[in-house]
Design an enzyme around this catalytic site. Sequence first.
Site, PDB file in Angstrom:
ATOM      1  CB  SER A 212      -1.144   6.301   6.561  1.00  0.00           C
ATOM      2  OG  SER A 212      -1.519   5.193   6.961  1.00  0.00           O
ATOM      3  CG  ASP A 309       3.022  -2.198   1.298  1.00  0.00           C
ATOM      4  OD1 ASP A 309       3.151  -0.875   1.760  1.00  0.00           O
ATOM      5  OD2 ASP A 309       3.389  -2.416   0.134  1.00  0.00           O
ATOM      6  CG  HIS A 343       0.369   2.369   3.235  1.00  0.00           C
ATOM      7  ND1 HIS A 343      -0.733   3.068   2.721  1.00  0.00           N
ATOM      8  CD2 HIS A 343       0.396   2.674   4.725  1.00  0.00           C
ATOM      9  CE1 HIS A 343      -1.511   3.685   3.850  1.00  0.00           C
ATOM     10  NE2 HIS A 343      -0.982   3.591   5.180  1.00  0.00           N
TER      11      HIS A 343
END
Length: 364
Positions: A212, A309, A343
């Site tokens: 991320s 998400d 994610h």
Amino acid sequence: MVPDSAPPGGWLPSEPSERRTSGGRGPAADTHPQEVTVTANHPTRRSILKSAGGLGAALALGGASVLATASTAHAADDGFGLHITDRGEADARMWYYRFHTAEIGWDPAVNVLLPDDYHTSGRTYPVLYLLHGGLQDFIEFDHRGVRDWTIGKPLIVVMPDGGQAGWYSNPVSTNVGPRNWESFHINQLIPWVDANFRTFAEPEGRAVSGFSMGGFGALKYAAKYWGHFASVSAHSGPASLRRDNGAVVHWANVSAAVKDLAGGTIYGAPLWDQARVTADNPVERLESYRNKRIFLVAGTSPDPTNPFDTFNETAVLAGQREFRALLDGAGIPYEAHEESGGHFIRPDMMRRDIDGIIGRLRKA
């Protein structure tokens, strides 16, 4: 759909844990097993620098002392602007340190995961710098299973704090004192690791990877500091800052202002520091990735009931596709995976990445 137990790690990182350690803890179970679906596979093992270039890069990091390595495992020392305020060296593999540094307004920490045979082999090892994502800190990958991922692997893994919303950057402005994560990692932590552990202090001995926000940090560091790393990986990390009207830049500014900088920003607001955006933007730094190993992972089906998400992984997927198309056009090889789900950290992709990193870097 993302399971309820999925970590909420996105681009907005967690509060720093002032005295969290992980020495002696076992890894958490993998909560998101995924099937591997390869959509683009362009492996490369070409050397990016000759040994003389590696020596020059090491000297640039901090002088000849960076090249010194220990013959046996030993307690680490202060240096390179880092003063150790807390440590844990009792565990056979996971060593923990917390530092005072003028670059950060609180004392950040790092976990250093050693190979199984580090204390007995006398060998020198390649290093992976593994950068955490949102709502996470330096201990996150220990919870996710990094010890299991690396059992029997000849690799040191360094996992530093990256701030609440640090974005692996030196911010344009801050109202809470220094938050210079980029300077801490590049100018202090890397030479400190090379001085205190048996490492190859050269680009062919280093990889950088992350999840991320950490995936963005990995892509940024590999391009901006071209002579530091031979391999770069982004697991659900954004690769394009300006697309969608600069959505990632705006999110970096807003998240940092709220969570880390008390109204300060990473890139400036309302006007951006355009030169800084360009310097950090992977899609504008293509030639900096040539001759590196590149590994990309993105999810294709974020949870439609979870706006966080959906926003994160939709932007990640679009940005990585843009990045890959530009790499294709430039003739730069890479390995890319589009996986079901949204994610979150995918342990199977982490394992695959680690094996590829070991294959690319200098052998222990």
